[in-house]
Design a protein around this motif. Structure first.
Motif, short mmCIF file in Angstrom:
data_model
loop_
_atom_site.label_atom_id
_atom_site.label_comp_id
_atom_site.label_asym_id
_atom_site.label_seq_id
_atom_site.Cartn_x
_atom_site.Cartn_y
_atom_site.Cartn_z
N GLY A 258 0.82 -1.20 0.00
CA GLY A 258 0.00 0.00 0.00
C GLY A 258 0.86 1.25 0.00
N ALA A 259 0.46 2.24 -0.78
CA ALA A 259 1.21 3.50 -0.85
C ALA A 259 0.24 4.67 -0.84
CB ALA A 259 2.09 3.54 -2.11
N ALA A 260 0.51 5.66 -0.01
CA ALA A 260 -0.33 6.85 0.07
C ALA A 260 0.46 7.93 0.83
CB ALA A 260 -1.65 6.55 0.77
N ARG A 261 -0.15 9.11 0.97
CA ARG A 261 0.52 10.21 1.67
C ARG A 261 0.59 10.00 3.17
NH1 ARG A 261 -2.85 15.24 -0.46
NH2 ARG A 261 -4.48 13.70 -0.03
N SER A 262 -0.42 9.34 3.73
CA SER A 262 -0.51 9.19 5.20
C SER A 262 0.68 8.43 5.76
CB SER A 262 -1.80 8.44 5.56
OG SER A 262 -2.93 9.08 5.00
N GLU A 263 1.12 8.86 6.93
CA GLU A 263 2.20 8.18 7.64
C GLU A 263 1.59 7.05 8.47
OE1 GLU A 263 5.39 8.55 7.41
OE2 GLU A 263 5.52 10.37 6.20
#
Length: 483
Positions: free
Chosen positions: A48-53
């Protein structure tokens, strides 16, 4: 009937937008169901890849929540969920900066198939594609999956294609349209091209007209501001309904090969006649049990359509005199997607005119009950003379598969596995997308120049009255949504 499950090769699927709604509702549950079926190998990984840390464990908790909400109880298996979630990991990515890209390069394996799924806004497709290539993460055997919208007009579609082409070859790009993953849509090709029964009749000599309907009971609440910049023509007709029209109308390809099949679809789009405004009906749902369209869109002056119906002609030898009627809308009386191929009456009837006989019709149901039925005229049982009645020869896929397999695979399940297999048959090609916009743009430009507001229609209806007149003036009727 027993379906075979053929495992795919090991893969790393990097899911950009992994915390978004589409990932939760469709992509992650589809991957889990393929894992449960034994098609996704134990060595496959979902990143999974996204902006959220998020930590890996926090992302895995999100995956569990998505499976709990969007996977049926019949498919819920704790041991399988634990095993699937263990194959999921997460990385925070800066789409336009350099954050996370070096770490992602270390995560993906060189000896596995690499697929990159862009479940994000099209505005960052180009930036993500460039980062994958410039950081050496993508290779010549990588696959790129992109979600619609594929532009908002011909100009933006061309730019989007150019942005992707700067980093990936056309044979690496998979433009996903979930309608093409539906079992019934693929069976349309099987019915036409694997049976001698239909193809000799599949032309303007025997078919009176074709109706393609995608009706929805929901409105645009929650996405009204987005939808108001799009409308039914851009959101549904240019892609979903266009694909159904192409598969219905195309010539038999020389082989069941991705490019040969898409070549034939492209020929159909290029043969579509321009559509005058008299053959277009646009509508907006009025206030009713739920808010009106203009309330959902928060735009009292909106001229965007939540319903559209069109009469379309195809200028080629097969279809020159057979109209195709398309309609789609929100807040209608029933959720239904189907293609109805209405055959002509017999050249001469030996029975009385009021005997109850009607022309044959082939109905391909996409939802909610996937299946195919053919209406035929038979003698009504019992004494009293030759009384005729129309009955369906019906095949529901749920019934045909048996009670144990009644839950049909989601379209995304097939399409994602096709990406891993490298099979582009059910995906749109760049020139196909551009040709569809080249046909669509003049229609949109014409009504925008005219400036008329869409016709109002009641919630829970079949759409505007003007849509009924579109067929009545040709001596035809829409299929009742309640049938």
């Amino acid at each position: 009937m027993v379906s075979r499950t053929i495992p795919v090769d090991p893969f790393d699927l990097v899911l950009f937008g992994a915390t978004g709604d589409l990932a939760r509702r469709k992509i992650l549950p589809s991957l889990y169901r393929r894992f449960l079926a034994g098609q996704m190998p134990d060595t496959a990984r979902v990143i999974g890849a996204a902006r959220s840390e998020l930590s890996n464990e926090e992302f895995r908790d999100l995956v569990r929540e998505a499976l709990a909400e969007f996977v049926s109880k019949a498919k819920t298996d704790k041991a399988a969920i634990d095993a699937f979630v263990a194959q999921c990991s997460y990385i925070a990515i800066d789409a336009k900066g350099d954050g996370g890209w070096s770490d992602l390069k270390q995560m993906v394996r060189e000896d596995a198939i690499k697929a990159f799924y862009f479940s994000v806004a099209p505005s960052i497709f180009g930036a993500l594609a460039d980062k994958l290539r410039s950081h050496g993460i993508a290779c010549d055997n990588s696959r790129l999956v992109v979600e619609k919208p594929f532009g908002t007009d011909l100009k933006t579609a061309k730019k989007l294609n150019a942005d992707l082409a700067a980093s990936f070859r056309e044979d690496q790009i998979y433009r996903i349209d979930h309608f093409l993953g539906k079992e019934t849509v693929q069976n349309l090709m099987a019915v036409r091209f694997a049976n001698v029964l239909f193809e000799p009749l599949w032309n303007e000599r025997y078919i009176d007209h074709v109706q393609i309907t995608v009706a929805e009971t929901v409105g645009v609440g929650g996405r009204g501001s987005y939808y108001d910049k799009s409308g039914a023509m851009r959101d549904m007709v240019q892609n979903h309904l266009m694909q159904l029209l192409c598969l219905t109308a195309m010539e038999p390809p020389a082989a069941f090969d991705p490019d040969r099949l898409r070549d034939e679809k492209l020929k159909v789009i290029r043969a579509l006649d321009p559509v005058p405004l008299k053959d277009v009906v646009r509508g907006q749902y009025k206030s009713g049990p739920e808010p009106s369209y203009i309330e959902d869109a928060e735009n009292a002056d909106s001229k965007t359509e939540s319903y559209i119906a069109l009469k379309i002609g195809i200028s080629n030898w097969r279809w020159k005199h057979t109209p195709f009627y398309l309609r789609t809308g929100k807040r209608l009386t029933k959720r239904m997607s189907e293609i109805v191929v209405q055959f002509k009456e017999t050249p001469h009837s030996i029975f009385d005119r009021d005997d109850g006989s009607t022309a044959n019709a082939l109905t391909i149901r996409l939802q909610p009950d996937e299946g195919i039925d053919l209406s035929v005229t038979i003698k009504e049982p019992g004494p009293g003379g030759m009384r005729l009645t129309n009955v369906p020869l019906d095949m529901s896929f749920a019934d045909a598969l048996g009670a144990d397999d009644a839950e049909m695979p989601d379209a995304y399940e097939r399409l994602i596995m096709d990406v891993i297999r490298g099979n582009q048959t059910l995906f749109m090609r760049g020139d196909e997308v551009e040709a569809a916009w080249a046909w669509t743009d003049p229609i949109i430009n014409a009504w925008e120049a005219q400036g008329d507001k869409p016709k109002q229609y009641p919630q829970g209806s079949s759409g505007p009255e003007e849509a009924l007149a579109l067929l009545l003036r040709d001596g035809r009727r829409w299929r009742d949504l309640e049938d």
